[in-house]
Write a protein that holds these residues in place. Structure first.
Motif, PDB file in Angstrom:
ATOM      1  N   ARG A 268       0.902  -1.138   0.085  1.00 55.52           N
ATOM      2  CA  ARG A 268      -0.131   0.052  -0.093  1.00 55.52           C
ATOM      3  C   ARG A 268       0.698   1.440   0.123  1.00 55.52           C
ATOM      4  N   THR A 269       1.806   1.531   0.975  1.00 46.84           N
ATOM      5  CA  THR A 269       2.560   2.645   0.943  1.00 46.84           C
ATOM      6  C   THR A 269       3.681   2.644  -0.268  1.00 46.84           C
ATOM      7  N   MET A 270       4.235   1.610  -0.593  1.00 49.30           N
ATOM      8  CA  MET A 270       5.055   1.595  -1.790  1.00 49.30           C
ATOM      9  C   MET A 270       4.391   2.349  -3.182  1.00 49.30           C
ATOM     10  N   THR A 271       3.006   1.778  -3.303  1.00 49.70           N
ATOM     11  CA  THR A 271       2.277   2.273  -4.193  1.00 49.70           C
ATOM     12  C   THR A 271       1.952   3.749  -4.144  1.00 49.70           C
ATOM     13  N   ALA A 272       1.672   4.333  -3.092  1.00 48.60           N
ATOM     14  CA  ALA A 272       1.605   5.731  -2.738  1.00 48.60           C
ATOM     15  C   ALA A 272       2.719   6.132  -3.070  1.00 48.60           C
ATOM     16  N   ASP A 273       4.005   5.944  -2.766  1.00 50.58           N
ATOM     17  CA  ASP A 273       5.201   6.476  -2.992  1.00 50.58           C
ATOM     18  C   ASP A 273       5.378   6.710  -4.469  1.00 50.58           C
ATOM     19  N   ILE A 274       5.259   5.573  -5.237  1.00 48.53           N
ATOM     20  CA  ILE A 274       5.526   5.534  -6.748  1.00 48.53           C
ATOM     21  C   ILE A 274       4.574   6.539  -7.291  1.00 48.53           C
ATOM     22  N   LEU A 275       3.347   6.772  -6.822  1.00 43.48           N
ATOM     23  CA  LEU A 275       2.360   7.406  -7.380  1.00 43.48           C
ATOM     24  C   LEU A 275       2.638   9.246  -7.210  1.00 43.48           C
ATOM     25  N   ILE A 276       3.305   9.401  -6.005  1.00 39.90           N
ATOM     26  CA  ILE A 276       3.459  10.854  -5.708  1.00 39.90           C
ATOM     27  C   ILE A 276       4.920  11.018  -6.177  1.00 39.90           C
ATOM     28  N   GLY A 277       5.544  10.270  -6.677  1.00 37.99           N
ATOM     29  CA  GLY A 277       6.961  10.311  -7.435  1.00 37.99           C
ATOM     30  C   GLY A 277       8.099  10.677  -6.125  1.00 37.99           C
ATOM     31  N   SER A 278       7.906   9.741  -5.116  1.00 37.54           N
ATOM     32  CA  SER A 278       8.881   9.664  -4.180  1.00 37.54           C
ATOM     33  C   SER A 278      10.376   9.542  -4.498  1.00 37.54           C
ATOM     34  N   LYS A 279      11.215  10.306  -3.761  1.00 39.95           N
ATOM     35  CA  LYS A 279      12.738   9.928  -4.094  1.00 39.95           C
ATOM     36  C   LYS A 279      13.405   9.192  -3.013  1.00 39.95           C
ATOM     37  N   LYS A 280      12.457   8.503  -2.273  1.00 41.63           N
ATOM     38  CA  LYS A 280      13.177   7.577  -1.366  1.00 41.63           C
ATOM     39  C   LYS A 280      14.100   6.601  -1.935  1.00 41.63           C
ATOM     40  N   GLU A 281      14.896   6.088  -1.338  1.00 37.83           N
ATOM     41  CA  GLU A 281      16.112   5.582  -1.711  1.00 37.83           C
ATOM     42  C   GLU A 281      15.517   4.141  -2.069  1.00 37.83           C
ATOM     43  N   SER A 282      14.921   3.567  -1.294  1.00 38.43           N
ATOM     44  CA  SER A 282      14.032   2.029  -1.651  1.00 38.43           C
ATOM     45  C   SER A 282      13.441   2.207  -2.944  1.00 38.43           C
ATOM     46  N   ILE A 283      12.768   3.481  -3.404  1.00 36.85           N
ATOM     47  CA  ILE A 283      11.789   3.339  -4.727  1.00 36.85           C
ATOM     48  C   ILE A 283      13.192   3.420  -5.890  1.00 36.85           C
ATOM     49  N   LEU A 284      14.203   4.346  -5.566  1.00 41.47           N
ATOM     50  CA  LEU A 284      14.903   4.525  -6.638  1.00 41.47           C
ATOM     51  C   LEU A 284      15.959   3.085  -6.877  1.00 41.47           C
ATOM     52  N   ARG A 285      16.275   2.649  -5.512  1.00 39.98           N
ATOM     53  CA  ARG A 285      16.980   1.319  -5.673  1.00 39.98           C
ATOM     54  C   ARG A 285      16.351   0.141  -6.493  1.00 39.98           C
ATOM     55  N   MET A 286      15.052   0.183  -6.457  1.00 36.26           N
ATOM     56  CA  MET A 286      14.210  -0.806  -6.931  1.00 36.26           C
ATOM     57  C   MET A 286      13.817  -0.622  -8.269  1.00 36.26           C
ATOM     58  N   ARG A 287      14.302   0.795  -8.724  1.00 31.33           N
ATOM     59  CA  ARG A 287      13.943   1.170 -10.038  1.00 31.33           C
ATOM     60  C   ARG A 287      12.441   1.240 -10.382  1.00 31.33           C
ATOM     61  N   LEU A 288      11.684   1.417  -9.248  1.00 30.29           N
ATOM     62  CA  LEU A 288      10.283   1.567  -9.546  1.00 30.29           C
ATOM     63  C   LEU A 288       9.998   2.951 -10.149  1.00 30.29           C
ATOM     64  N   ASP A 289      11.034   3.915  -9.969  1.00 36.69           N
ATOM     65  CA  ASP A 289      10.788   5.471 -10.740  1.00 36.69           C
ATOM     66  C   ASP A 289      10.649   5.080 -12.379  1.00 36.69           C
TER      67      ASP A 289
END
Length: 617
Positions: free
Chosen positions: A437-458
Motif C-alpha cells: 500500500r505505502t510503496m504504491t503511494a510512494d510511486i504515484l506521488i513520485g517519491s525520491k525514497k532510496e528504496s524506490i530508486l534502488r528498486m527502479r520503481l521510478d
C-alpha cells in the motif's frame, strides 16, 4: 424470601437489574445453560454472582488472567459474598487453606484459570465438592475466530465432562461476532443455551479517530481536555509504551506503565498505583486491562491502532464503566497497519499452538480482522454504526457522538485518481513487483525514497502521475478502494501486497465511479463534559468531602477507592443527601453490608456539610 432482586439490593445496592441480567439469572436458576454477550460495564459478573448465592453448591468461575482474581475476590468480600481463588500467586499455605475452605463449604464462588482445571489437586477437589455452575468468563478465548484464542480454553469441556454431575454451564463475553458466538456454543458443548444479548452500543462513550502528524502532541491535547481525570493509553509494542510513558513523565504527568517485559513485581505495583489513583494515567500494551473494574476511567487513547475491532471495542470499553460520558480516541497512521502485520506474523510462531495448519489459519483470520480494523480507522461515515454492524447489529446512519458525525464533509469525485492507482498496481505486477500500500503511494506521488530508486520503481510509467495529493491522501484512497473491493490485499512474505479484483476492471472501464468524502470542518471541538457534571456546582464541595472520606477507608483497608464506593454512588449521595440508614440504602450502589460498614461515617459527613452550608442544602 431470597429472590434475585432481594440479593441485588442486599449485596450491590441496586433496586433494578440492568438489561439482560435477570434473563440470564432466571435461566441459570431453571437449570439452563446460558450464552451471554454483554458489553463491558453491562454487569456480566452479577449474573453468575447472584446465581451462585441462590444455587446449592459451588460455582467455579474460569477466568484467563490470574493477576486479576485477587481484585475480583476482594470486591466480593466487600459486599459480603464468600469467594476465593486458586492460582500460582498464592503460597502453599494459602493454597491449602483455600482447599480446606472449599471442602468445608466456606465459599460459594471459586475463581480458577483454565490451566488449573485438569491438574490433580483440582480434579480431586471437584470430585468431592458438588459443583452447581461453571461460568466461563472471556468465553471468546475458546474460538479460533476470536481475537484472543487460547489453547487452554479447550480443557474446559473435558473438565466439565469428568464432574460427577454436569453443572449448569454459562459463557460470558463482551465481544463476539456471529461466527465466534457459534463457536462458543459448539466448543463449550453448551446444551440448548439461552442466548442473552444486550447490544453493543454504549451511548455514554464518544468514539473518535484522529490522524495527527505528531501523535504525542495529540496525546497532550487530549490530556489537557481531560485534566485531572483517570485514563489509559494503549500502545501496540513495549517500546512505544516506554517512549510514551517517559515523554509524559518528563512533562510532569502522573503516568505509569504496564507490559509483559516488566518483572511481575513492578507490573503489580504499577497496576496498583493506577487502581488506587496514585498515578492517574496508565500507558500499557493490551496485556493490561482484562477484568479491570476501575469505574472512573474517563478516557482511553489508542496511541496505535489495535489488530482488530474486537480488541478495540474491549479495550476502549474500559472507559465510562460508571455510565458517565467518556472518550475513546484512536490515533491512526498507516505505519500502524505494518506494525500489526509484523505482530501477526510473529504471533504465527506461537509455541502453544503446535499444528502448522492451525497457525496458518489463525494468521489468515487475523489478517481479515486487521483489514476490518483499518476500514474503521479510515472511515468517513459514522464510527458507531460501522462498529455495531461489524458485530451484527443494526444501527442508524448517524449517532451524533463520534468524530465522523461531528465533522462536515463534501463529496469529491476521485475516479481519475482511482484509475491511476489501479494502473500502478497493474504496471507493477506486469513488471514483476509485489507492491504494498505505502510503496504504491510512494510511486504515484513520485517519491525520491532510496528504496524506490534502488528498486527502479521510478521507471514505471505511473511514477509521479498523481501530483495534487499527499502520500497520506493516496494511501487513504487505496484503503477506500480495498474496502470497495476495487483492490485487495493478500499476504506476501513479510507484508501485504495489493492485487487487482473484478472491481478494478469496472473502474478502469468506466463502469464504476469512485467518490470519497473530504472533511471540511468539525461541527464542534470534541470535549466531553466533566465526570462530575451530574453534581451541581453547589454540591462540588460535598462531593470532594465524600471522596476524601472514601480515600481514608480505602487506605486503611488497602483496597482501591472504587471498591468502597464508586464515584457514581458518591454523586447519588450528593443529590439525595440521605439522613438515615434507610435513606442511605436508597443510594445507587449502597447495599446492606456497605451501609453497615461505612454508613454512619458517610451520614455524619453529609450532615456536617449541610450544617455548614444551610443555604445550599
Amino acid at each position: 424470601m431470597r429472590t434475585p432482586e432481594a440479593l441485588l439490593q442486599q449485596y450491590f445496592g441496586h433496586r433494578e437489574f440492568r438489561s439482560g441480567q435477570k434473563q440470564a439469572i432466571d435461566a441459570i436458576l431453571q437449570g439452563r445453560d446460558v450464552l451471554a454477550i454483554m458489553p463491558t460495564g453491562a454487569g456480566k459478573s452479577v449474573c453468575y454472582q447472584i446465581s451462585a448465592m441462590l444455587l446449592p453448591g459451588l460455582t467455579i468461575v474460569i477466568s484467563p488472567l490470574i493477576s486479576l482474581m485477587k481484585d475480583q475476590v476482594e470486591a466480593l468480600h466487600q459486599v459480603g459474598i464468600p469467594a476465593a481463588y486458586l492460582n500460582s500467586t498464592i503460597s502453599p499455605a494459602q493454597f491449602a487453606d483455600t482447599m480446606i475452605g472449599v471442602r468445608n463449604g466456606q465459599y460459594r464462588i471459586l475463581y480458577a484459570a483454565p490451566e488449573r482445571l485438569m491438574t490433580e489437586h483440582f480434579l480431586a477437589l471437584t470430585a468431592e465438592v458438588p459443583v452447581s455452575m461453571v461460568a466461563v468468563d472471556e468465553a471468546h478465548c475458546v474460538s479460533q475466530w476470536g481475537q484472543d484464542f487460547r489453547q487452554s480454553y479447550l480443557d474446559i469441556v473435558p473438565f466439565v465432562e469428568q464432574l460427577p454431575v454436569r453443572p449448569v454451564c454459562c459463557a460470558f463475553t463482551a465481544t463476539a461476532t456471529q461466527q465466534v458466538e457459534t463457536d462458543i456454543a459448539a466448543l463449550l458443548h453448551l446444551q440448548n443455551p439461552v442466548s442473552v444479548k444486550t447490544g453493543f452500543d454504549r451511548k455514554n462513550l464518544f468514539f473518535g479517530v484522529r490522524q495527527p502528524q505528531k501523535k504525542m502532541d495529540e496525546v497532550i491535547q487530549i490530556l489537557t481536555e481531560n485534566a485531572g481525570k483517570s485514563g489509559i493509553i494503549y500502545c501496540s509494542t513495549r517500546k512505544a509504551v516506554e517512549d510514551v510513558c517517559n515523554a509524559l513523565r518528563e512533562k510532569g504527568y502522573p503516568a505509569t506503565r504496564y507490559h509483559a517485559g516488566l518483572v511481575e513485581k513492578e507490573r503489580s505495583a504499577n497496576q496498583e498505583d493506577f487502581l488506587y489513583d496514585r498515578q492517574t494515567i496508565m500507558v500499557a500494551t493490551n496485556a493490561f486491562g482484562m477484568g479491570i473494574d476501575k469505574s472512573n476511567v474517563s478516557f482511553v487513547i489508542h496511541y496505535q491502532m489495535p489488530m482488530d475491532l474486537e480488541s478495540y471495542y474491549q479495550e476502549a470499553g474500559r472507559a465510562g464503566r460508571d455510565g458517565e460520558p467518556a472518550q475513546c480516541i484512536l490515533l491512526y497512521s498507516g505505519r500502524d497497519v505494518r506494525t500489526n502485520q509484523f505482530l501477526l506474523e510473529r504471533g504465527k510462531e506461537n509455541a502453544e499452538i503446535e499444528e502448522v495448519s492451525l497457525r496458518e489459519s489463525l494468521l489468515q483470520k487475523g489478517e481479515e480482522r486487521l483489514r476490518q480494523m483499518t476500514f474503521y480507522a479510515t472511515s468517513t461515515s459514522c464510527l458507531r454504526r460501522r462498529m455495531l454492524q461489524y458485530f451484527g447489529e443494526k444501527a442508524p446512519e448517524t449517532c451524533g457522538n463520534c468524530s465522523c458525525c461531528l465533522t462536515n464533509y463534501r463529496e469529491e469525485d476521485v475516479t481519475l485518481e482511482a484509475k491511476k492507482i489501479i494502473s500502478c498496481v497493474y504496471r507493477g505486477q506486469k513488471a514483476g513487483y509485489h507492491l504494498s500500500r505505502t510503496m504504491t503511494a510512494d510511486i504515484l506521488i513520485g517519491s525520491k525514497k532510496e528504496s524506490i530508486l534502488r528498486m527502479r520503481l521510478d521507471k514505471l510509467s505511473t511514477y509521479g502521475i498523481i501530483e495534487k495529493m499527499t502520500r497520506r491522501q493516496v494511501a487513504q484512497l487505496i484503503d477506500e478502494l480495498v474496502e470497495m473491493e476495487c483492490l485487495a490485499l493478500r499476504p506476501f512474505q513479510e507484508f501485504s501486497e495489493l492485487v487487482l479484483t473484478s472491481g478494478s476492471a469496472a473502474v478502469i472501464r468506466g463502469e464504476k465511479q469512485v467518490s470519497h468524502r473530504v472533511p471540511i470542518v468539525q461541527k464542534k471541538r470534541i470535549s466531553m463534559g466533566s465526570s462530575d457534571d451530574s453534581v451541581s456546582s453547589e454540591e462540588q464541595g460535598l462531593f470532594q468531602k465524600l471522596r476524601e472520606l472514601r480515600t481514608e477507608f480505602a487506605r486503611a483497608e488497602g483496597v482501591p477507592a472504587y471498591i468502597i464506593f464508586t464515584d457514581a454512588s458518591l454523586r447519588d449521595m450528593c443529590r439525595k443527601k440521605p439522613r438515615t440508614m434507610g435513606e442511605l440504602r436508597q443510594v445507587s450502589g449502597v447495599g446492606i453490608v456497605k451501609s453497615q460498614k461505612y454508613g454512619k461515617d458517610f451520614l455524619h459527613a453529609i450532615a456536617a456539610w449541610q450544617a455548614e452550608h444551610p443555604e445550599e442544602s
